[in-house]
Design a protein around this motif. Structure first.
Motif, PDB file in Angstrom:
ATOM      1  N   LEU A 257       0.720  -1.206  -0.153  1.00  0.00           N
ATOM      2  CA  LEU A 257       0.183   0.214  -0.131  1.00  0.00           C
ATOM      3  C   LEU A 257       0.886   1.219   0.134  1.00  0.00           C
TER       4      LEU A 257
ATOM      5  N   GLU B  13      -6.198   8.178   2.944  1.00  0.00           N
ATOM      6  CA  GLU B  13      -6.942   7.056   3.219  1.00  0.00           C
ATOM      7  C   GLU B  13      -6.011   5.714   2.808  1.00  0.00           C
ATOM      8  N   VAL B  14      -5.305   5.792   1.973  1.00  0.00           N
ATOM      9  CA  VAL B  14      -4.584   4.600   1.638  1.00  0.00           C
ATOM     10  C   VAL B  14      -3.680   4.277   2.795  1.00  0.00           C
TER      11      VAL B  14
ATOM     12  N   CYS C  75      -3.148  -2.555   8.602  1.00  0.00           N
ATOM     13  CA  CYS C  75      -2.465  -3.670   8.397  1.00  0.00           C
ATOM     14  C   CYS C  75      -1.692  -3.968   9.299  1.00  0.00           C
TER      15      CYS C  75
ATOM     16  N   PHE D 253     -11.193   2.081  -0.262  1.00  0.00           N
ATOM     17  CA  PHE D 253      -9.971   1.364   0.063  1.00  0.00           C
ATOM     18  C   PHE D 253     -10.203   1.029   1.866  1.00  0.00           C
ATOM     19  N   TRP D 254     -10.473   2.109   2.413  1.00  0.00           N
ATOM     20  CA  TRP D 254     -10.554   2.006   3.938  1.00  0.00           C
ATOM     21  C   TRP D 254     -11.383   1.180   4.402  1.00  0.00           C
ATOM     22  N   GLN D 255     -12.906   1.020   3.833  1.00  0.00           N
ATOM     23  CA  GLN D 255     -13.798   0.242   4.565  1.00  0.00           C
ATOM     24  C   GLN D 255     -13.368  -1.391   4.231  1.00  0.00           C
TER      25      GLN D 255
ATOM     26  N   LYS E  71      -3.676   5.197   5.713  1.00  0.00           N
ATOM     27  CA  LYS E  71      -4.460   4.646   6.712  1.00  0.00           C
ATOM     28  C   LYS E  71      -4.728   3.166   6.655  1.00  0.00           C
ATOM     29  N   CYS E  72      -5.071   2.617   5.617  1.00  0.00           N
ATOM     30  CA  CYS E  72      -5.202   1.090   5.361  1.00  0.00           C
ATOM     31  C   CYS E  72      -3.852   0.590   5.650  1.00  0.00           C
TER      32      CYS E  72
ATOM     33  N   ILE F 262      -7.425  -3.286  -5.039  1.00  0.00           N
ATOM     34  CA  ILE F 262      -7.351  -3.935  -3.569  1.00  0.00           C
ATOM     35  C   ILE F 262      -6.965  -5.500  -3.825  1.00  0.00           C
TER      36      ILE F 262
ATOM     37  N   PHE G  52     -10.217  -2.638   3.778  1.00  0.00           N
ATOM     38  CA  PHE G  52      -9.159  -2.845   4.822  1.00  0.00           C
ATOM     39  C   PHE G  52      -9.622  -2.919   6.054  1.00  0.00           C
ATOM     40  N   ARG G  53     -10.249  -2.234   6.669  1.00  0.00           N
ATOM     41  CA  ARG G  53     -10.888  -2.456   8.068  1.00  0.00           C
ATOM     42  C   ARG G  53     -11.388  -3.652   8.310  1.00  0.00           C
TER      43      ARG G  53
END
Length: 452
Positions: free
Chosen positions: A58, A83-84, A91, A134-136, A86-87, A166, A138-139
């Motif tokens: 990422l 956002e990326v 992780c 992306f965030w939704q 935060k992903c 993703i 990866f969480r």
């Protein structure tokens, strides 16, 4: 069936995607079940190593991923990069904490040994939204895959480019083929997917209507569901608050992601004594927000993700004004773009008070005292989060027990953090994501009892 993703800023087509055939979908579902048999037995150290590698992928490709986010749903590029990153953080978080979270829990009984194992359950199907594409994902994916489950993603059609990227993150990180698979499907395939024997649970982030539909299907097939739905968060400013700090935070709390966030502050409840000062400074700050090209680092607010979303927001603005609200700033719409807007004199019964407003609209509400402020806050079918601004933090914390929302933030905007459980109450859904709670949602808590 063909899907098209369109850049909401300039109207240009970003990508075209072909839906899976019934046979292709069935093969993917079967593969997910088959891969689970080996993936679930991989040592935890292997799974944490791979999710750590996903974080590296990422960060190494942040610009490419950010450009796709901005192109498909219109988020300013600076926010897409954030956002990326935060992903990558989420992780890293599960790479570092999974061993502790998944450790057996010893319970003393009359047995020689008695403990609870934390085992994976199988394939988890995720239905995800476009606003944080992306965030939704990866969480959900970081804890779920690291726990030993396999994952299937059905993303929103306007961000299918993000969905493909993703899936590629996990491929680049070295995950075995089939551990995480992206589905290019229409929502009418949802029941078929949930009904499949491979799928043991479903998680959805989206609208109240979508959540209700998916929960009904999950219940029909006795599959666990987790729902993260809408919000109508209140932002309460008490008479002793630092107004300048509250205003600065309020602008971010309402206008981040062009207001397209379930946890955005939507109803600003101000005590009478600070009402005029807050409104004056907040209105000035909102008018100064830089609008424009979403690929420009300086841009703070871009278009909404689709024209129908801007139309919906504009309807709520006009309807509220017809019900007695006062237009303090903004109010105009041009295709997908809707001006950052402030409405004053908002009261219960108005669209801007009762409904979730998914866009840059701030509803200003006056309260006589602290009791009325919290009473007004509770007048919502949603229950995601509340922010309170005051210098008396001890007094604010005392009011936490009166709030039915899933989060209570003092002198800060409501936000998600990998270290804290995230989720709502009432029509905002059920279950928790992130922290240890998020990993435990899709776990088989297996009792082991040994008698000599």
């Amino acid at each position: 069936m063909e899907f098209h993703s369109i850049n909401p800023y300039n109207g240009e087509q970003v990508g075209q995607y072909t839906a899976l055939t019934s046979i292709e979908l069935e093969n993917i579902l079967d593969k997910s079940a088959e891969v689970f048999k080996t993936w679930s037995r991989e040592p935890l150290s292997v799974r944490t190593g791979l999710i750590k590698k996903a974080a590296e992928v990422l960060r190494e490709n942040v610009e490419d991923y950010a450009q796709m986010i901005t192109s498909e749903m219109g988020k300013p590029i600076s926010e897409s990069r954030a956002e990326v990153n935060k992903c990558a953080w989420v992780c890293d978080y599960y790479a570092e904490n999974a061993e502790t979270f998944l450790a057996p829990e010893v319970i003393e009984t009359d047995a020689e040994q008695s403990f609870v194992r934390h085992d994976p359950i199988g394939t988890v199907f995720a239905v995800m939204p476009w606003n944080f594409p992306f965030w939704q994902v990866f969480r959900f994916a970081a804890p779920t895959l690291t726990a030993g489950n396999t994952g299937l993603l059905k993303h929103a059609p306007n961000v299918f480019g993000c969905a493909e990227m993703i899936e590629d993150v996990f491929t680049k990180a070295g995950y075995p083929e089939g551990v995480f698979q992206n589905l290019i499907v229409h929502h009418d395939q949802t029941e078929k997917i949930i009904a499949h024997d491979a799928v043991k649970a479903v998680t959805l982030t989206g609208s109240e209507m979508a959540g209700s539909a998916v929960a009904q299907i999950a219940g029909k097939y006795i599959k666990k569901s987790l729902l993260e739905l809408g919000g109508n968060n209140s932002f309460i400013v008490l008479e002793d608050a630092d107004i300048d700090k509250a205003v600065k935070t309020a602008v971010s709390a309402r206008m981040l992601n062009c207001g397209q966030s379930c946890i955005a502050a939507k109803r600003f409840i101000l005590l009478e004594s600070v009402y005029d000062e807050f409104v004056e400074k907040f209105t000035k700050a909102v008018r100064e927000i830089k609008k424009g090209d979403t690929t420009d680092d300086a841009t703070q607010v871009g278009p909404l993700a689709r024209k129908d979303l801007a139309d919906q927001l504009n309807r709520q603005v006009k309807e509220s004004i017809s019900q007695g609200a006062t237009l303090l700033a903004g109010g105009k719409q041009d295709n997908c773009f809707h001006e950052p807007t402030i409405l004053g004199n908002i009261k219960p019964g108005m669209a801007a008070f009762d409904e979730e407003t998914f866009g840059p609209l701030a509803a200003i509400i006056k309260a006589k005292n602290i009791e009325e402020a919290f009473s007004l806050s509770e007048q919502s079918k949603y229950g995601l989060g509340v922010s309170v601004f005051t210098r008396d933090t001890s007094k604010a914390v005392e009011f936490a027990s009166r709030v039915t929302d899933g989060a209570f933030f003092v002198n800060e905007l409501v936000k998600s953090d990998p270290r804290l459980p995230f989720g709502g109450n009432k029509r905002s859904g059920y279950g928790r994501e992130l922290a240890k709670d998020g990993m435990m949602e899709f776990i088989n808590k297996k009792v082991v009892y040994v008698k000599g």
